[in-house]
Enzyme design. Structure first.
Site, PDB file in Angstrom:
ATOM      1  N   HIS A  28       0.793  -1.236   0.000  1.00 40.46           N
ATOM      2  CA  HIS A  28       0.000   0.000   0.000  1.00 40.46           C
ATOM      3  C   HIS A  28       0.819   1.276   0.000  1.00 40.46           C
ATOM      4  O   HIS A  28       0.270   2.363  -0.096  1.00 40.46           O
ATOM      5  CB  HIS A  28      -0.964   0.006   1.189  1.00 40.46           C
ATOM      6  CG  HIS A  28      -2.077  -0.975   1.035  1.00 40.46           C
ATOM      7  ND1 HIS A  28      -3.273  -0.660   0.442  1.00 40.46           N
ATOM      8  CD2 HIS A  28      -2.154  -2.289   1.356  1.00 40.46           C
ATOM      9  CE1 HIS A  28      -4.056  -1.720   0.417  1.00 40.46           C
ATOM     10  NE2 HIS A  28      -3.394  -2.726   0.968  1.00 40.46           N
ATOM     11  N   LYS A 219      -6.800  15.357   3.638  1.00 42.98           N
ATOM     12  CA  LYS A 219      -6.046  14.110   3.640  1.00 42.98           C
ATOM     13  C   LYS A 219      -5.070  14.183   4.801  1.00 42.98           C
ATOM     14  O   LYS A 219      -4.875  15.253   5.387  1.00 42.98           O
ATOM     15  CB  LYS A 219      -5.300  13.914   2.324  1.00 42.98           C
ATOM     16  CG  LYS A 219      -4.542  15.171   1.853  1.00 42.98           C
ATOM     17  CD  LYS A 219      -3.823  14.970   0.537  1.00 42.98           C
ATOM     18  CE  LYS A 219      -4.713  14.957  -0.681  1.00 42.98           C
ATOM     19  NZ  LYS A 219      -4.914  13.682  -1.278  1.00 42.98           N
ATOM     20  N   ARG A 220      -4.435  13.063   5.167  1.00 41.84           N
ATOM     21  CA  ARG A 220      -3.406  13.097   6.201  1.00 41.84           C
ATOM     22  C   ARG A 220      -2.394  14.205   5.868  1.00 41.84           C
ATOM     23  O   ARG A 220      -2.111  14.468   4.697  1.00 41.84           O
ATOM     24  CB  ARG A 220      -2.664  11.750   6.269  1.00 41.84           C
ATOM     25  CG  ARG A 220      -3.519  10.547   6.650  1.00 41.84           C
ATOM     26  CD  ARG A 220      -4.075  10.680   8.022  1.00 41.84           C
ATOM     27  NE  ARG A 220      -3.013  10.747   9.000  1.00 41.84           N
ATOM     28  CZ  ARG A 220      -2.877   9.928  10.042  1.00 41.84           C
ATOM     29  NH1 ARG A 220      -3.762   8.974  10.251  1.00 41.84           N
ATOM     30  NH2 ARG A 220      -1.887  10.065  10.886  1.00 41.84           N
ATOM     31  N   LYS A 225       2.536  14.838   0.543  1.00 45.32           N
ATOM     32  CA  LYS A 225       1.238  15.257   0.007  1.00 45.32           C
ATOM     33  C   LYS A 225       1.225  16.764  -0.291  1.00 45.32           C
ATOM     34  O   LYS A 225       0.342  17.264  -0.958  1.00 45.32           O
ATOM     35  CB  LYS A 225       0.120  14.882   0.977  1.00 45.32           C
ATOM     36  CG  LYS A 225      -0.105  13.360   1.090  1.00 45.32           C
ATOM     37  CD  LYS A 225      -1.165  13.048   2.126  1.00 45.32           C
ATOM     38  CE  LYS A 225      -1.411  11.569   2.331  1.00 45.32           C
ATOM     39  NZ  LYS A 225      -2.373  10.973   1.376  1.00 45.32           N
ATOM     40  N   THR A 327      -7.292   7.636  -2.610  1.00 43.03           N
ATOM     41  CA  THR A 327      -8.692   7.254  -2.805  1.00 43.03           C
ATOM     42  C   THR A 327      -9.571   8.499  -2.677  1.00 43.03           C
ATOM     43  O   THR A 327     -10.661   8.548  -3.233  1.00 43.03           O
ATOM     44  CB  THR A 327      -9.148   6.184  -1.787  1.00 43.03           C
ATOM     45  OG1 THR A 327      -8.849   6.659  -0.462  1.00 43.03           O
ATOM     46  CG2 THR A 327      -8.449   4.870  -2.039  1.00 43.03           C
ATOM     47  N   LYS A 331     -13.081   9.823  -4.649  1.00 38.35           N
ATOM     48  CA  LYS A 331     -14.317  10.280  -3.992  1.00 38.35           C
ATOM     49  C   LYS A 331     -14.699  11.670  -4.482  1.00 38.35           C
ATOM     50  O   LYS A 331     -15.878  11.948  -4.743  1.00 38.35           O
ATOM     51  CB  LYS A 331     -14.133  10.297  -2.470  1.00 38.35           C
ATOM     52  CG  LYS A 331     -13.784   8.953  -1.852  1.00 38.35           C
ATOM     53  CD  LYS A 331     -13.422   9.143  -0.365  1.00 38.35           C
ATOM     54  CE  LYS A 331     -12.518   8.054   0.151  1.00 38.35           C
ATOM     55  NZ  LYS A 331     -11.881   8.436   1.449  1.00 38.35           N
TER      56      LYS A 331
HETATM   57  C1  LIG Z   1     -10.588   8.811   1.638  1.00 34.46           C
HETATM   58  C2  LIG Z   1     -10.038   9.175   2.942  1.00 34.46           C
HETATM   59  C3  LIG Z   1      -8.652   9.279   3.117  1.00 34.46           C
HETATM   60  C4  LIG Z   1      -7.676   9.084   1.986  1.00 34.46           C
HETATM   61  O1  LIG Z   1      -7.531  10.326   1.334  1.00 34.46           O
HETATM   62  P1  LIG Z   1      -6.332  10.574   0.288  1.00 34.46           P
HETATM   63  O2  LIG Z   1      -6.679  11.934  -0.270  1.00 34.46           O
HETATM   64  O3  LIG Z   1      -6.418   9.501  -0.742  1.00 34.46           O
HETATM   65  O4  LIG Z   1      -5.071  10.571   1.061  1.00 34.46           O
HETATM   66  C5  LIG Z   1      -8.169   9.630   4.358  1.00 34.46           C
HETATM   67  N1  LIG Z   1      -8.989   9.861   5.405  1.00 34.46           N
HETATM   68  C6  LIG Z   1     -10.336   9.783   5.274  1.00 34.46           C
HETATM   69  C7  LIG Z   1     -11.208  10.068   6.457  1.00 34.46           C
HETATM   70  C8  LIG Z   1     -10.922   9.438   4.051  1.00 34.46           C
HETATM   71  O5  LIG Z   1     -12.253   9.346   3.919  1.00 34.46           O
END
Ligand SMILES: *Cc1c(COP(=O)(O)O)cnc(C)c1O
Length: 484
Positions: A28, A219-220, A225, A327, A331
């Site tokens: 991952h 995101k984190r 990032k 991911t 979304k």
């Molecule tokens: C989808 C999601 C992530 C992953 O986000 P990325 O932009 O792909 O890093 C992290 N935290 C939460 C709560 C999410 O729903």
């Protein structure tokens, strides 16, 4: 292996065959801090029998390599399950690889990097065991539950078959230029933005205008990032507006959310910086009808469900080669946000599907990043050459966002000027130019809404149903159970 041999009295070869037929490894991330290595000394204390078994797996692996490539000691040292370079450590990803029937990454680029870099020698040994399965997201949570208004509009337009077969969102394509549908699409986004504006006000006391472009990076928090690339550009925009430039730029609500690991100092500094810039910008009457910055606390799936449906712009700006898949990018796109992003992770596949005219691309490619890492990248020269960048970094260094305290963001600035490990300064100017294209497109609402509809229509492939089906067929070898 331990259970099969010690508890179930199986012979080694039979046990190994069984393990190799049962276990598969999905990687991952390629980040070195996440690719674990465990000290041999620790394992020998806690799990001595396991260590014996690891040694035997390794002995057999090295035998196999020796018969194929005799006299290649460098290869043996590289491929060994025991890394002998800094003390003795078990390379857990390698152990997972030798023991697995299939090894996969989670987006095309990431799987290629696994094959060509991180697990290269294993790939040479057994290429047919390597594969890719691009991640997906569940439409039940991230569309139907999170975005009921959009769900109703889509159901009223093409029926509800898409909820079971997400690629049928394609049927929306023929509506992309329909003025009535565009109007309804815009209405849905507006109502989601109004709801989010209320949440922002309740949680942070910041008032934002739902008519503005909602520009989101959630995101984190991590240097790869590049939330700091985003905030540096926001500072640039702020300084230009203060000087009476870019006054025709559309107003934006600049939204951040994300957690940092407790001990991750540089991520905490980035959070501090976002808040510092937000305090200055939000209280400056010269600009605060043009930009407002909010940081939503305690980012989790519940708050994520409110943000993805309300976003106009999705920031996916990681250093190329570092985001395995992402991911959040999926979304956002499924909820009709346009992406500004690098050629990284699944961004590449999203762009291929939505079309390059419906995606804001900028930045170094993965191979350009690799070349700069191998060569001599000099971030300070970037800073000296780029007038815009210099004014941003200087403003930070002068304490413009820290009440004149010039020490507060010094470590961050020094990191950028001296190493810039994540190529923030290198990508700054193309990011800025790309943000100009975002402004231009937003100023043409018909064009924007069309692209938004096409993002949703063309991203059905990113359903987790598709991803899980691929795991079933190609990795787990299980077939679906028919439901009456
Ligand atoms: C989808 C999601 C992530 C992953 O986000 P990325 O932009 O792909 O890093 C992290 N935290 C939460 C709560 C999410 O729903």
């Amino acid at each position: 292996m331990r259970l099969l041999i010690d508890v179930h009295d199986m012979a080694w070869d039979e046990a190994w065959r069984l393990v190799r037929k049962t276990v598969s490894y999905t990687n991952h991330t390629l980040l070195p801090e996440a690719l674990e290595t465990w000290p041999v000394e620790l394992i020998s204390e806690v799990l001595p029998r396991h260590l014996e078994i690891i040694y035997e797996i390794n002995r057999r692996l090295l035998e196999k390599v020796k018969t194929r490539s005799p006299d290649d000691d460098a290869l043996l040292a590289r491929i060994s399950l025991i890394d002998e370079r800094y003390g003795r450590n078990v390379r857990m990803a390698y152990l997972a690889t030798v023991a697995s029937q299939h090894i996969n990454g989670v987006a095309n680029l990431h799987s290629r990097l696994l094959r060509d870099r991180v697990l290269k020698d294993f790939h040479t040994l057994d290429p047919e065991r390597f594969t890719n399965i691009t991640n997906g997201v569940t439409p039940r949570r991230f569309m139907i539950l999170a975005n009921p208004a959009l769900t109703s509009l889509i159901n009223d337009t093409i029926g509800d078959a898409w909820t079971r077969d997400l690629e049928r969102l394609q049927e929306l394509e023929e509506w992309a230029d329909n003025p009535g549908f565009q109007g309804a699409w815009h209405e849905v986004k507006s109502s989601n933005k109004q709801a989010l504006a209320q949440t922002i006000f309740k949680t942070s006391g910041i008032e934002v205008d739902p008519a503005t472009l909602f520009d989101c990076q959630i995101k984190r928090i991590h240097e790869y990032k590049r939330q700091h690339l985003n905030i540096l550009h926001i500072i640039c925009r702020y300084l230009e507006m203060k000087r009476g430039l870019r006054t025709d730029a559309p107003a934006r609500t600049l939204l951040f959310a994300g957690k940092a690991a407790p001990g991750f100092y540089s991520a905490k500094v980035i959070i501090e910086l976002i808040h510092a810039v937000a305090d200055t910008v939000n209280s400056d009457p010269d600009v605060n009808d043009k930009m407002r910055i909010a940081f939503l606390p305690n980012f989790n799936v519940s708050s994520a469900e409110k943000i993805y449906p309300a976003a106009d712009l999705s920031q996916q700006i990681s250093t190329a080669g570092m985001e395995a898949s992402g991911t959040g990018n999926m979304k956002f796109a499924l909820n009709g946000a346009l992406t500004i992003g690098t050629l990284d992770g699944a961004n590449i596949e999203i762009r291929q599907r939505v079309g390059k005219e419906n995606f804001f691309l900028f930045g170094l490619t993965e191979s350009e990043v690799a070349n700069r890492r191998a060569g001599d990248y000099r971030p300070r020269e970037r800073y000296l050459k780029d007038q815009q960048l210099r004014s941003v970094v200087d403003a930070l260094a002068d304490g413009l966002f820290s009440s004149g305290d010039s020490t507060r963001f010094r470590p961050l600035i020094d990191g950028l000027l001296q190493h810039d490990h994540f190529f923030v300064l290198e990508d700054f100017s193309t990011y800025r130019a790309c943000q100009q294209q975002v402004d231009d497109t937003w100023n043409d609402p018909t064009k924007w809404t069309r692209a938004s509809i096409l993002n949703t229509a063309r991203c059905g492939w990113f359903s987790s149903d598709r991803a899980i089906k691929e795991y079933c067929e190609r990795i787990w070898r299980v077939s679906p159970v028919p439901i009456e």
